[in-house]
Scaffold this active site. Structure first.
Site, short mmCIF file in Angstrom:
data_model
loop_
_atom_site.label_atom_id
_atom_site.label_comp_id
_atom_site.label_asym_id
_atom_site.label_seq_id
_atom_site.Cartn_x
_atom_site.Cartn_y
_atom_site.Cartn_z
N ALA A 122 -9.85 -6.25 -0.58
CA ALA A 122 -11.42 -5.89 -0.02
C ALA A 122 -11.52 -7.07 1.02
CB ALA A 122 -12.40 -5.44 -1.02
N PRO A 126 -18.53 -3.53 7.28
CA PRO A 126 -19.06 -2.72 8.38
C PRO A 126 -19.40 -3.16 9.76
CG PRO A 126 -19.97 -2.12 6.48
CD PRO A 126 -19.26 -3.49 6.06
N ILE A 155 -11.52 0.47 2.41
CA ILE A 155 -10.77 -0.14 1.30
C ILE A 155 -10.00 0.75 0.95
CG2 ILE A 155 -10.79 -1.66 -0.56
CD1 ILE A 155 -12.06 -2.79 2.03
N GLU A 363 -4.75 -3.57 9.13
CA GLU A 363 -4.20 -4.83 8.86
C GLU A 363 -4.17 -5.63 10.20
OE1 GLU A 363 -2.19 -5.85 5.03
OE2 GLU A 363 -3.49 -4.18 5.89
#
Length: 385
Positions: A122, A126, A155, A363
């Site tokens: 995680a 936001p 997540i 990523e």
């Protein structure tokens, strides 16, 4: 393709056969219905796929990173979501292998090998996106516990994972900011809620969620390793394998699109001949296979560099950048080759076109990765005056 020994080549072959027999016949219905692939996930567990990134002594069947990349490509060739279902899990495994205490390793890694425990990371918030140092999730020490408040978003596998590697601030006042960032290994409990699943263009079947932490209490032993403030550097190393994994997913999507386009171009005729013989279509195919082969070589290079133990953020970044942009182009060209059928949900190329953008923004966006690449490029080639 990949430079693997006979044993690892056999592992990749088993996964390839499984994809052809078990995944491809059902993927279109599962994906269009946005159905969680529970049966396929259980089969992946039984095949040992969740333990591929975990070495001895916790797993006797761990593999090299080039083999891990090849298996990921095969999974994504069948359905990118299946590769995504084990991506974050592998990053957390590597975090534990590289930075965890002996107790943390022995507690989690054997059960992560079998998939009994599934893990995810995680990171994203936001308001932060790829700027991990802009995070606001804070874990404050309270006696023998940390009390966590904040939120995370995008997540993947959050509902079905039992372990989350949570990147957070353990010292919000630290300067520079990254020196106050740590990783906590957390399991669900009071004060931890998965608020909603985010709707997505592609990447169906597996969930991507928002997480909220409201005075969520975890023991101090949840800290990855033994020192606070190490989390940013730890996660940067974890993201190296994560980016190699995402690059390998892109290879799988690009390869599936190429295979479908190649098959269709030999079956479809226009003006009295298979369409691959038309120069415009043939040129697309030539470019697709050339670019895909180049991308795979770059992924192999990054995988070997990672296994050498040295810093591989530049190599992983280049692999993810090039492979993801290549997959997007190949997916679009496959739609072009299919013509009107490429826009139909009765053909898989429309799915590849929807899945490919995930690797561009996931990523670390490709725009951020270019910053990573150039910083390392300059750092490795300093001009002395």
């Amino acid at each position: 393709m990949y430079e693997l020994n006979a044993e690892e080549s056999a592992i990749v072959s088993v996964v390839r056969d499984w994809v052809d027999r078990q995944v491809k016949p059902v993927v279109r219905d599962l994906e269009h219905a946005n159905t969680y692939p529970g049966t396929l996930i259980e089969q992946m567990k039984s095949m040992g796929i969740y333990g591929l990134a975990i070495p001895e002594p916790w797993n006797s069947a761990g593999v090299s990173t080039p083999c891990y990349a090849a298996v990921t490509e095969e999974l994504a060739r069948g359905w990118m979501s299946l590769a995504g279902a084990m991506g974050g899990h592998s990053v957390v495994a590597k975090l534990l292998v590289n930075f965890g205490t002996q107790e943390q390793q022995d507690h989690y890694l054997p059960r992560m090998t079998t998939g009994e425990i599934r893990a995810t990371m995680a990171l994203t918030e936001p308001g932060g996106g790829s700027d991990l140092q802009a995070m606001r999730t804070v874990a404050r020490r309270d006696g023998d516990d940390y009390v966590i408040n904040g939120s995370k978003t995008w997540i993947t596998n959050a509902r079905r994972s039992q372990l989350i590697a949570l990147l957070c601030l353990t010292d919000p006042d630290a300067r520079p900011t990254h020196s106050g960032i740590s990783i906590l290994l957390v399991e669900k409990g009071p004060g931890f809620s998965v608020s909603r699943d985010l709707p997505k263009l592609g990447y169906k079947g597996v969930e991507s969620c928002e997480l909220a932490f409201d005075d969520f209490r975890v023991p101090a032993t949840s800290l990855l390793g033994t020192e606070e403030g190490r989390g940013f550097g730890q996660m940067m190393r974890g993201l190296e394998i994560g980016r190699i994994q995402v690059a390998s997913r892109a290879l799988g999507v690009g390869r599936a699109a190429l295979e479908d386009a190649l098959k269709y171009s030999q079956e479809r005729e226009s003006f009295g001949q298979p369409i691959w013989k038309h120069q415009s279509v043939g040129n697309y195919l030539a470019d697709m296979v050339t670019q895909l082969t180049a991308a795979r070589q770059l992924v192999q290079y990054a995988a070997r560099r990672y296994d050498d133990g040295g810093r591989a953020d530049m190599e992983a970044g280049m692999a993810k950048l090039f492979a993801s942009e290549t997959a997007m182009k190949i997916a679009l060209d496959a739609v072009r080759i299919h013509g009107g059928y490429g826009y139909s949900t009765e053909f898989d190329v429309e799915r590849y076109f929807r899945d490919a953008p995930l690797m561009i923004v996931g990523e670390g966006t490709n725009e951020i990765l270019k910053n990573v690449i150039v910083r390392q490029l300059v750092a490795r080639n300093r001009v002395t005056r």
